[in-house]
Write an enzyme that holds these catalytic residues in place. Sequence first.
Site, PDB file in Angstrom:
ATOM      1  N   ASN A 180      -3.643   1.483  10.593  1.00 27.15           N
ATOM      2  CA  ASN A 180      -4.387   1.939   9.418  1.00 27.15           C
ATOM      3  C   ASN A 180      -4.799   0.670   8.690  1.00 27.15           C
ATOM      4  O   ASN A 180      -4.115   0.222   7.775  1.00 27.15           O
ATOM      5  CB  ASN A 180      -3.509   2.831   8.531  1.00 27.15           C
ATOM      6  CG  ASN A 180      -4.239   3.232   7.252  1.00 27.15           C
ATOM      7  OD1 ASN A 180      -5.459   3.093   7.154  1.00 27.15           O
ATOM      8  ND2 ASN A 180      -3.497   3.712   6.268  1.00 27.15           N
ATOM      9  N   PRO A 181      -5.918   0.074   9.119  1.00 28.39           N
ATOM     10  CA  PRO A 181      -6.306  -1.227   8.554  1.00 28.39           C
ATOM     11  C   PRO A 181      -7.050  -1.052   7.227  1.00 28.39           C
ATOM     12  O   PRO A 181      -7.429   0.071   6.872  1.00 28.39           O
ATOM     13  CB  PRO A 181      -7.263  -1.765   9.629  1.00 28.39           C
ATOM     14  CG  PRO A 181      -7.909  -0.541  10.182  1.00 28.39           C
ATOM     15  CD  PRO A 181      -6.872   0.553  10.129  1.00 28.39           C
ATOM     16  N   PHE A 189       0.845  -1.201   0.000  1.00 23.85           N
ATOM     17  CA  PHE A 189       0.000   0.000   0.000  1.00 23.85           C
ATOM     18  C   PHE A 189       0.882   1.254   0.000  1.00 23.85           C
ATOM     19  O   PHE A 189       1.835   1.344   0.787  1.00 23.85           O
ATOM     20  CB  PHE A 189      -0.872  -0.041   1.262  1.00 23.85           C
ATOM     21  CG  PHE A 189      -1.831   1.106   1.414  1.00 23.85           C
ATOM     22  CD1 PHE A 189      -3.061   1.094   0.768  1.00 23.85           C
ATOM     23  CD2 PHE A 189      -1.515   2.187   2.224  1.00 23.85           C
ATOM     24  CE1 PHE A 189      -3.955   2.153   0.928  1.00 23.85           C
ATOM     25  CE2 PHE A 189      -2.395   3.241   2.392  1.00 23.85           C
ATOM     26  CZ  PHE A 189      -3.619   3.219   1.736  1.00 23.85           C
TER      27      PHE A 189
HETATM   28  C1  LIG Z   1      -4.418   0.397   4.333  1.00 31.04           C
HETATM   29  S1  LIG Z   1      -2.935  -0.541   4.395  1.00 31.04           S
HETATM   30  C2  LIG Z   1      -1.990   0.444   5.521  1.00 31.04           C
HETATM   31  C3  LIG Z   1      -0.511   0.223   5.471  1.00 31.04           C
HETATM   32  C4  LIG Z   1       0.325   1.226   6.319  1.00 31.04           C
HETATM   33  N1  LIG Z   1       0.010   1.098   7.726  1.00 31.04           N
HETATM   34  C5  LIG Z   1       0.090   2.641   5.870  1.00 31.04           C
HETATM   35  O1  LIG Z   1      -0.596   3.401   6.554  1.00 31.04           O
HETATM   36  O2  LIG Z   1       0.572   2.999   4.789  1.00 31.04           O
HETATM   37  C6  LIG Z   1      -3.459  -1.940   5.368  1.00 31.04           C
HETATM   38  C7  LIG Z   1      -2.402  -3.023   5.558  1.00 31.04           C
HETATM   39  O3  LIG Z   1      -2.948  -4.052   6.411  1.00 31.04           O
HETATM   40  C8  LIG Z   1      -2.480  -5.309   5.985  1.00 31.04           C
HETATM   41  N2  LIG Z   1      -3.396  -6.312   6.561  1.00 31.04           N
HETATM   42  C9  LIG Z   1      -4.639  -6.649   6.137  1.00 31.04           C
HETATM   43  N3  LIG Z   1      -5.179  -7.571   6.950  1.00 31.04           N
HETATM   44  C10 LIG Z   1      -4.267  -7.811   7.928  1.00 31.04           C
HETATM   45  C11 LIG Z   1      -4.242  -8.670   9.072  1.00 31.04           C
HETATM   46  N4  LIG Z   1      -5.282  -9.461   9.375  1.00 31.04           N
HETATM   47  N5  LIG Z   1      -3.145  -8.671   9.853  1.00 31.04           N
HETATM   48  C12 LIG Z   1      -2.076  -7.866   9.570  1.00 31.04           C
HETATM   49  N6  LIG Z   1      -2.037  -7.039   8.486  1.00 31.04           N
HETATM   50  C13 LIG Z   1      -3.126  -7.010   7.679  1.00 31.04           C
HETATM   51  C14 LIG Z   1      -2.484  -5.181   4.470  1.00 31.04           C
HETATM   52  O4  LIG Z   1      -1.675  -6.159   3.857  1.00 31.04           O
HETATM   53  C15 LIG Z   1      -1.959  -3.752   4.302  1.00 31.04           C
HETATM   54  O5  LIG Z   1      -0.556  -3.739   4.216  1.00 31.04           O
END
Ligand SMILES: C[S@@+](CC[C@H](N)C(=O)[O-])C[C@H]1O[C@@H](n2cnc3c(N)ncnc32)[C@H](O)[C@@H]1O
Length: 285
Positions: free
Chosen positions: A184-185, A88
Amino acid sequence: MRAQDVAHEVAERLSRAGSPSPGPEARILVAHALGIEPSQLLISRVSKRQRPVIDALAERRAEGVPLQHLTGEAYFRHETLKVGPGVFIPRPETEEMVGWALDRLAERPSDRRRVVELCAGSGAITAALARELGHIELHAVELSPEAHAYLARNLEGLGVDILLGDMAEAFHELDGTVDLVIANPPYIPEAHRQILPDDVLQDPEIALFSGPDGLDALRVVAEVGRRLLRPGGLLATEHDDSHAPAVVELFETAGFAEVASRNDLTGRPRFVTATRPPVSGRIGL
Ligand SMILES: C[S@@+](CC[C@H](N)C(=O)[O-])C[C@H]1O[C@@H](n2cnc3c(N)ncnc32)[C@H](O)[C@@H]1O
């Protein structure tokens, strides 16, 4: 040819392709191809060998490839992060939440700064926390192996405990001891897939979508936050700007106190903060 003139030509090409900021994008692309800073364009020239490289980059950008994938870099607060397909691209909308977290952490003694970032992606949030304040014990978890590779690279040398795995099961050894959980999910409802702009769809699906109402991952963030935080510990999580009331309700129902909706730099409700109450109770999810 003067680099500045080439940048003008590229800007016109990108403008015709519908770029919202053709001038700055053109300057970044030309500077990237020349291996210089955009501020050096005025005093630089483009050789015959460099011109086709620039034209190819401009063409790919005009076709919709994100600028950050072409340069391999994204900017977040004071950080320059390595990015590419599979991770992302960090957004300016997240910067205000990091500012809030830095202010709260700065108020605490340095032995009360144990932080876990859930859904860490490129590591933008954790990198900013590490470099802007220091004296923080940092842990970060990411589910996608592709994103985790960028995370490890961007956080190299910062002493962060990095985990490849599901946030739901992450860091059990820290249960009840964490001072701040930040996330930031993914939070876009599945149904919005059809109406999203093309540039958003360049990010990995796992980073974007989160169940029918977009709140699935946020429910897990609430559960994991309750598990990890010490009494009085803080939580901050980003959400879609249309979800503020639903996310506030979610965290109140989950037993958090002082649940507050907060705005991003553009004034839109973008993140919720909350406190784990001193007396532990059942999670009402
Ligand atoms: C919206 S992005 C945010 C990335 C970063 N924190 C940022 O703000 O740029 C959400 C991230 O959550 C990860 N993700 C999704 N489900 C997850 C889970 N169950 N456990 C850990 N990471 C997860 C995705 O792969 C992605 O990298």
